[in-house]
Design a protein around this motif. Structure first.
Motif, PDB file in Angstrom:
ATOM      1  N   ARG A 104       0.837  -1.210   0.000  1.00  0.00           N
ATOM      2  CA  ARG A 104       0.000   0.000   0.000  1.00  0.00           C
ATOM      3  C   ARG A 104       0.868   1.255   0.000  1.00  0.00           C
ATOM      4  O   ARG A 104       0.591   2.214  -0.724  1.00  0.00           O
ATOM      5  N   LYS A 134       2.377   1.700  -3.421  1.00  0.00           N
ATOM      6  CA  LYS A 134       1.373   2.158  -4.374  1.00  0.00           C
ATOM      7  C   LYS A 134       1.088   3.652  -4.193  1.00  0.00           C
ATOM      8  O   LYS A 134       1.014   4.396  -5.175  1.00  0.00           O
ATOM      9  N   ARG A 135       0.934   4.110  -2.951  1.00  0.00           N
ATOM     10  CA  ARG A 135       0.700   5.538  -2.694  1.00  0.00           C
ATOM     11  C   ARG A 135       1.879   6.368  -3.171  1.00  0.00           C
ATOM     12  O   ARG A 135       1.715   7.437  -3.749  1.00  0.00           O
ATOM     13  N   THR A 136       3.072   5.892  -2.941  1.00  0.00           N
ATOM     14  CA  THR A 136       4.276   6.613  -3.348  1.00  0.00           C
ATOM     15  C   THR A 136       4.352   6.730  -4.862  1.00  0.00           C
ATOM     16  O   THR A 136       4.675   7.788  -5.392  1.00  0.00           O
ATOM     17  N   ARG A 137       4.019   5.651  -5.551  1.00  0.00           N
ATOM     18  CA  ARG A 137       4.079   5.643  -7.014  1.00  0.00           C
ATOM     19  C   ARG A 137       2.989   6.522  -7.617  1.00  0.00           C
ATOM     20  O   ARG A 137       3.139   7.038  -8.708  1.00  0.00           O
ATOM     21  N   GLN A 138       1.855   6.694  -6.906  1.00  0.00           N
ATOM     22  CA  GLN A 138       0.757   7.509  -7.426  1.00  0.00           C
ATOM     23  C   GLN A 138       0.995   8.996  -7.202  1.00  0.00           C
ATOM     24  O   GLN A 138       0.345   9.825  -7.806  1.00  0.00           O
ATOM     25  N   ASN A 139       1.915   9.341  -6.324  1.00  0.00           N
ATOM     26  CA  ASN A 139       2.193  10.734  -6.026  1.00  0.00           C
ATOM     27  C   ASN A 139       3.614  11.056  -6.496  1.00  0.00           C
ATOM     28  O   ASN A 139       4.580  10.843  -5.770  1.00  0.00           O
ATOM     29  N   SER A 189       7.532  10.221  -5.057  1.00  0.00           N
ATOM     30  CA  SER A 189       8.298   9.098  -5.588  1.00  0.00           C
ATOM     31  C   SER A 189       9.561   9.486  -6.336  1.00  0.00           C
ATOM     32  O   SER A 189      10.441   8.664  -6.506  1.00  0.00           O
ATOM     33  N   SER A 206      11.600   4.319 -12.116  1.00  0.00           N
ATOM     34  CA  SER A 206      10.617   3.345 -12.557  1.00  0.00           C
ATOM     35  C   SER A 206      11.236   1.973 -12.467  1.00  0.00           C
ATOM     36  O   SER A 206      12.361   1.753 -12.915  1.00  0.00           O
ATOM     37  N   ASP A 215       4.983  -2.033 -10.837  1.00  0.00           N
ATOM     38  CA  ASP A 215       3.674  -1.500 -10.477  1.00  0.00           C
ATOM     39  C   ASP A 215       2.562  -2.528 -10.653  1.00  0.00           C
ATOM     40  O   ASP A 215       1.687  -2.645  -9.842  1.00  0.00           O
TER      41      ASP A 215
END
Length: 129
Positions: A104, A107-112, A116, A120, A124
């Motif tokens: 989780r 995922k939050r880090t990758r969405q912001n 992040s 890459s 993901d």
């Protein structure tokens, strides 16, 4: 020294038996034993019940514990070391919960993007949270 070690020291000094204390606190003797050895933690409510029970069994023992705690220098915050120790002590259910939390967080880090940065990994789609 860790809190559980100071707690054990106070129990030992005042001759408090784990079976009696666990009964007063409403937890199993095994749970208390795991706390005293540093393998499990207890909730703040259970910890308060343990301190209350300790003082009922041996008046002054809670004060002694608090004095030990007050004299103990604050530990440095080495989060990575503590995290590694917690992982080593974790059972299967705790490991599953930790891995879900990591997923989780990732995922939050990758969405912001502000958090992040610019990297890459291609992982993901592998994180199912």
């Amino acid at each position: 020294m860790q809190i559980y070690q100071l707690f054990k020291q106070a129990m030992d000094r005042h001759g408090i038996q784990g079976k009696e204390l666990a009964g007063l606190a409403g937890i199993s003797q095994n749970h208390l034993s795991q706390f005293r050895s540093g393998h499990k933690w207890v909730s703040p409510e259970v910890f308060a019940a343990l301190l209350e029970g300790m003082d009922r069994l041996a008046p002054g023992s809670r004060k002694y514990f608090c004095q030990l705690l007050a004299e103990e220098p604050l530990a440095e915050r080495d989060t990575s070391k503590r995290l590694a120790e917690m992982i080593e002590a974790a059972d299967e259910d705790e490991m599953e919960a930790a891995l879900l939390a990591i997923g989780r967080k990732w995922k939050r880090t990758r969405q912001n993007p502000a958090i992040s940065g610019n990297y890459s990994t291609g992982f993901d789609s592998a994180i199912a949270v």
